[in-house]
Design a protein around this motif. Structure first.
Motif, mmCIF file in Angstrom:
data_model
loop_
_atom_site.group_PDB
_atom_site.id
_atom_site.type_symbol
_atom_site.label_atom_id
_atom_site.label_comp_id
_atom_site.label_asym_id
_atom_site.label_seq_id
_atom_site.Cartn_x
_atom_site.Cartn_y
_atom_site.Cartn_z
ATOM 1 N N LEU A 679 0.811 -1.217 0.000
ATOM 2 C CA LEU A 679 0.000 0.000 0.000
ATOM 3 C C LEU A 679 0.845 1.267 0.000
ATOM 4 O O LEU A 679 0.302 2.365 -0.113
ATOM 5 C CB LEU A 679 -0.921 0.027 1.228
ATOM 6 N N TYR A 680 2.165 1.150 0.155
ATOM 7 C CA TYR A 680 2.998 2.336 0.320
ATOM 8 C C TYR A 680 2.849 3.365 -0.801
ATOM 9 O O TYR A 680 2.858 4.577 -0.524
ATOM 10 C CB TYR A 680 4.467 1.932 0.456
ATOM 11 N N PRO A 681 2.722 2.953 -2.084
ATOM 12 C CA PRO A 681 2.555 3.980 -3.128
ATOM 13 C C PRO A 681 1.336 4.878 -2.901
ATOM 14 O O PRO A 681 1.302 6.005 -3.391
ATOM 15 C CB PRO A 681 2.391 3.139 -4.401
ATOM 16 N N PHE A 682 0.335 4.371 -2.173
ATOM 17 C CA PHE A 682 -0.846 5.159 -1.844
ATOM 18 C C PHE A 682 -0.735 5.775 -0.453
ATOM 19 O O PHE A 682 -1.047 6.957 -0.242
ATOM 20 C CB PHE A 682 -2.090 4.262 -1.936
ATOM 21 N N LEU A 683 -0.245 4.979 0.508
ATOM 22 C CA LEU A 683 -0.207 5.430 1.908
ATOM 23 C C LEU A 683 0.692 6.637 2.109
ATOM 24 O O LEU A 683 0.296 7.631 2.725
ATOM 25 C CB LEU A 683 0.278 4.297 2.812
ATOM 26 N N ILE A 684 1.910 6.555 1.621
ATOM 27 C CA ILE A 684 2.896 7.591 1.925
ATOM 28 C C ILE A 684 2.475 8.960 1.382
ATOM 29 O O ILE A 684 2.543 9.964 2.106
ATOM 30 C CB ILE A 684 4.289 7.172 1.412
ATOM 31 N N PRO A 685 1.990 9.062 0.136
ATOM 32 C CA PRO A 685 1.539 10.393 -0.331
ATOM 33 C C PRO A 685 0.377 10.960 0.484
ATOM 34 O O PRO A 685 0.342 12.170 0.746
ATOM 35 C CB PRO A 685 1.121 10.130 -1.788
#
Length: 1005
Positions: A679-685
């Motif tokens: 999920l990091y590509p969505f979570l971090i932003p």
């Protein structure tokens, strides 16, 4: 000519007396090169301001913007507000310009009238303004007149009566004149003045308002009665003329009288005219209702309805604020409301808002504590309370309650044609929850509140409801809409009164034998019953439904969530599922067989609804499913994971929906654990966006964004570059110092444990600066959080860590020696220096030399102060881990040949032996240190996050948990003997108390 209209002789005299009025304006380049200040006479200044106002009221943006800037720059100039007053007082000027002038005037009064305000209006201008306002009650334009009334009330709040004693007497004197137009304007002004003065809460202000009431109430009450009488007389011949000419002054005078009764009277009974006024209100209500029935024009009827509503509100506010004085009107009020709401004869007289207000009065009387008698203490109850209770008892006979209850359940509880239309055309709005005080304004919530109040107060309502329940059991003819609506209304009442019916209804049996069958009827019309039944199940779930039947609830809910079902039913079923999952008796193993289907159906519902609030509700249900199901939900979340980024983009204008998305992601990350890396590509932003203080939506998103950030780090298997860069958002958050500060430090700790080297290399200066800025600002509880972070750095980097925080250590050390820190903070302070002694002695002694230089003391003396206090304070350190840390530090110091250590050598053994008693345990004849963790391979880490595992690994490196105290002490004593020599060592050991020495020898065997 204009001047003669604007200025009265007394104002001309003031102008002559103070000389030429000086007003400084910054002219534009056409008028004044370089923007120099010029002094103009009054007329010229007025013309400049008037021209600017004309430009500011135009539709031409090129004129409007510069004009607004000029007016803003003049706000603080002396003389500006008298000029504005002269402009809006000139009736020949265009009304839009005058209206704009009075708005600027009002805003300026609001900002600059108080003497303590920056750039406050000077006293000369204030005197001018007050005097002129008292001569201008004949304003022809309604919008300007309203703003003037508000202006006068704002000034009155500050100046009345001390600096403006003539205001109210002047208004009252004007009201005595036989001028209808002037009276309306004066009443409008007085209404706003009284409204403002009644809101003041200081004792002196309240006393002043009570004096106003004693002086003027009789006059106002008489004025209201006269205007109402005039209205009734005119209405008998010409209703339209009566409504347009007489209703406004009657309404305004009643509003004033209401404020005086509520806020200006301690006891209404002390004012005979007030009691008479309340009596007259009942009479006028009946008369007005009869007149309303004769009116066909919608606009006129609407005006009269407002008057009727206000009359009812007078009764309501008097009952709420003077319940004891209202006792004499209870019988009249109950009879009136019952007649006009619950009898067939009054059906053509009442209307919805009137019914709501009447029901609210009845509910207030039923629930008022001042009208209740507790049987156990009846002998000590006030006579007034007994009287009120007796009146209620005599009124609410069984027959009356039966009539009211039947009317409520068979008429007011029924879904109306408007409800059914809304169901079909706007289902999401139909399912929106009633919130706040909606019962004050909505017929359905108001009806339900009254029913519950009666049901709770009178036992005879229970048999009535049970009888109605019995009458609607069995199959219902789907072609008979009346029967369907009646059953829906009765079921609604059963759901609302779940707690009261606990002992009367066997809900398990009813659910299994009747309600489940109702849910299986799929006829399109029967959706009304399906929706109500699943709602009732939700209301009874945590009241009286056996846990063994919960799987039946899941089975019943799932078909109602399918896309083939009506949307209102689906949304209601989702809410019931949330209640079922949030129940105390919830067992995830019972829900697991239904998890995949329910998750899929909820996700489809989330996609199909369109309203922001509905999406939020469905997301909350999904969040509960994810939270309560834990790791079991992992195989079923792929579609949701793909959909949430799209929903995030679509909800850019709906911050509360984005909050719900963040909350859902928190539970999703918890359930996915290390799999959340996908999920990091969505979570971090979105974390970066939500926690960026430069983004306006952070006001709504910050709390949930920080929580998601924290959870992502707790579940992260490693530190990625993007995740590291996210920490750039942290410094402003630390400066903000909000209630999220503790979580911010926990996030920082998570970063430290994830990748200590990389994180400290990049952000050590940020960590230090954040701690340094806050350590002097926070309360002790906050400083504890900071010191725990510093301690984590010391554990990870025993050599580098102290260097990073070197500038802060003197402050902490000073806190120890001043002995002012509260116990938890003091124990952490001491723990920091214990870790220095254990792992970085060279830094510790060098630090003592630096402190000695700063304080002009010998390092040996400072060390002696520290150790002496530390030994005494040991009894206040309660955590075994910190006590052992201290014992290890003291044992580490024993070989030191320092004078301070030698002097306090015997004293150091007291706390060391105490800690032996704390941590040593015996097993099979041998002793062991129970705090030593070993490898702890036996731990069940199924429920541990990655963060928990990292914390455990750090603990395994901590001397407190990996070093047996008895072995370490034995080794240090050998080092000590070598350092001092055998003879000196024996002498030092001999100085230790014999009993302490014997206990120590026993532990070291």
């Amino acid at each position: 000519m204009i001047r003669s209209i604007i200025w009265q002789p007394d104002f001309d005299f003031v102008c002559i007396r103070i000389g030429i009025l000086k007003v400084s304006f910054t002219a534009d380049t056409d008028e004044l090169a370089g923007g120099d200040e010029i002094a103009m006479d009054l007329e010229s200044a007025k013309n400049v301001v008037l021209d600017t106002l004309i430009e500011a009221s135009s539709q031409n943006v090129s004129l409007l913007k510069p004009a607004e800037q000029k007016l803003k720059s003049w706000e603080i100039q002396p003389g500006f507000y008298p000029i504005l007053q002269s402009i809006f007082s000139t009736y020949s000027i265009d009304v839009n310009v005058r209206w704009l002038a009075v708005l600027y005037f009002k805003n300026g009064i609001d900002r600059y009238w108080r003497r303590t305000a920056p750039n406050a209006i000077n006293e000369e201008d204030k005197e001018t303004i007050r005097r002129q306002l008292l001569t201008r009650f004949d304003e022809p334009a309604p919008q300007v007149a309203l703003q003037l009334a508000v202006v006068i009330s704002k000034i009155a709040r500050v100046d009345c009566p001390r600096n403006w004693p003539e205001l109210v007497p002047t208004i009252m004197e004007g009201l005595k004149q036989n001028d209808d137009f002037l009276q309306r304007r004066l009443l409008l002004t007085l209404h706003h003045v009284i409204k403002t003065l009644s809101a003041k809460r200081l004792p002196a202000d309240k006393k002043t308002f009570r004096e106003f009431t004693r002086t003027f109430f009789n006059f106002i009450a008489e004025l209201w009665n006269n205007h109402t009488e005039t209205f009734l007389n005119k209405a008998s011949t010409n209703i339209e003329s009566a409504v347009t000419s007489c209703l406004e002054p009657s309404q305004l005078s009643l509003k004033i009288a209401k404020k005086l009764m509520v806020h200006g009277m301690t006891e209404i009974s002390e004012f005979p005219n007030a009691l008479t006024t309340i009596e007259v209100v009942f009479q006028r209500l009946e008369q007005m209702l009869q007149i309303r029935r004769q009116i066909e024009d919608y606009a006129l009827k609407e005006k009269l309805e407002k008057k009727i509503i206000h009359l009812v509100k007078v009764l309501s506010v008097v009952q709420i604020n003077h319940p004891v004085c209202f006792i004499r009107f209870i019988q009249r009020a109950l009879t009136f409301t019952s007649t006009y709401v619950f009898t067939q004869a009054a059906e053509n007289l009442n209307f919805e808002r009137f019914i709501i207000e009447c029901m609210n009065i009845m509910k207030a009387i039923v629930t008022c504590d001042e009208y209740k008698v507790v049987k156990l203490i009846e002998a000590k109850t006030e006579p007034s309370r007994i009287q009120a209770s007796k009146i209620k008892e005599e009124f609410f006979t069984e027959s009356v309650l039966t009539e009211i209850g039947t009317r409520l359940l068979t008429s007011y509880f029924l879904l109306t044609p408007e409800d059914l239309y809304n169901w079909e055309n706007d289902p999401e709005d139909f399912t929106a929850d009633e919130v706040g005080e909606s019962w004050k304004y909505g017929l359905r919530p108001c009806t339900e509140k009254l029913f519950l109040a009666l049901f709770h107060a009178y036992e005879s309502m229970t048999p009535l409801l049970l009888k109605l329940v019995e009458s609607v059991q069995g199959e219902t003819d789907v072609e008979n809409m009346t029967s369907i609506l009646q059953k829906e209304a009765v079921y609604n009442a059963v759901g609302l009164s779940a707690f009261e019916l606990y002992d009367e209804v066997d809900f398990d049996q009813w659910f299994c034998n009747q309600l489940l069958k109702e849910l299986q009827n799929k006829h399109p019309r029967y959706k009304i019953i399906r929706r109500r039944v699943i709602n009732v199940v939700g209301q009874w779930l945590d009241v009286k439904l056996s846990p063994s039947l919960h799987p039946l609830v899941y089975q019943a809910v799932l078909p109602l969530l399918s896309p083939q079902e009506d949307l209102v039913v689906r949304i209601t079923a989702a809410k019931t599922l949330k209640i079922a999952i949030d129940d105390f008796e919830f067992r995830s193993e019972n829900f697991e067989p239904y998890l995949e289907t329910s998750f899929s159906l909820l996700f489809q519902l989330l996609q199909q609804v369109s309203e922001c609030d509905t999406k939020m509700h469905v997301l909350h249900v999904l969040s509960f499913v994810i939270e309560r199901s834990g790791a079991c939900v992992q195989p079923h979340v792929s579609h949701l994971v793909q959909y949430l980024p799209l929903l995030w983009e679509e909800s850019s204008e709906h911050d509360m929906l984005r909050c719900a998305i963040l909350s859902t992601l928190v539970h999703l990350v918890q359930s996915l654990g290390t799999l959340s890396v996908n999920l990091y590509p969505f979570l971090i932003p979105i974390i970066k966006f939500s926690t960026d203080l430069n983004q306006p939506p952070h006001v709504y998103l910050l709390d949930d964004g920080i929580e998601l950030w924290q959870e992502m780090l707790r579940c992260a298997p490693s530190l990625t570059p993007d995740m590291l860069q996210l920490f750039d958002n942290m410094p402003p958050l630390l400066e903000l110092g909000s209630e999220n500060l503790k979580k911010c430090f926990m996030i920082t700790t998570s970063y430290l444990l994830l990748n200590p080297e990389e994180f400290l290399k990049t952000y050590s200066h940020v960590i230090f600066q954040g701690c340094a800025n806050l350590i002097h600002e926070l309360k002790p509880e906050g400083v504890v959080v900071i010191c725990k972070l510093i301690e984590t750095v010391f554990k990870l980097f025993p050599i580098r860590g102290p260097e990073i925080f070197r500038p802060l250590l003197p402050t902490i050390f000073e806190g120890i020696l001043e002995k002012e820190a509260y116990p938890i903070l003091m124990s952490i302070y001491l723990s920091l220096f214990a870790r220095l002694i254990l792992k970085n002695q060279s830094f510790f002694f060098k630090f003592l030399e630096e402190v000695g230089t700063m304080w002009n003391q010998q390092p040996e003396d400072i060390l002696e102060q520290l150790l002496s206090f530390w030994c005494e304070y040991m009894v206040k350190i309660t955590q075994p881990e910190r006590r052992k840390l201290t014992a290890l530090a003291f044992t580490t110091l024993l070989p030191c040949t320092s004078r301070a250590v030698v002097t306090l050598f015997p004293d150091l053994f007291y706390p060391i032996v105490e800690v032996f008693h704390d941590v040593m345990r015996e097993d099979n004849g041998s002793q062991f240190d129970y705090l030593v963790m070993g490898d702890r391979d036996d731990l069940d880490d199924e429920y541990e996050t990655e963060h928990d595992k990292r914390k455990r690994q750090l603990s395994l490196q901590d001397p407190v948990f990996n070093t047996p105290l008895h072995e370490y002490t034995r080794a240090q004593l050998m080092v000590c003997e070598q350092a001092f020599g055998a003879e000196r060592f024996q002498s030092l050991i001999g100085s230790v108390d014999k009993e302490i020495r014997e206990q120590l020898e026993e532990f070291l065997k």
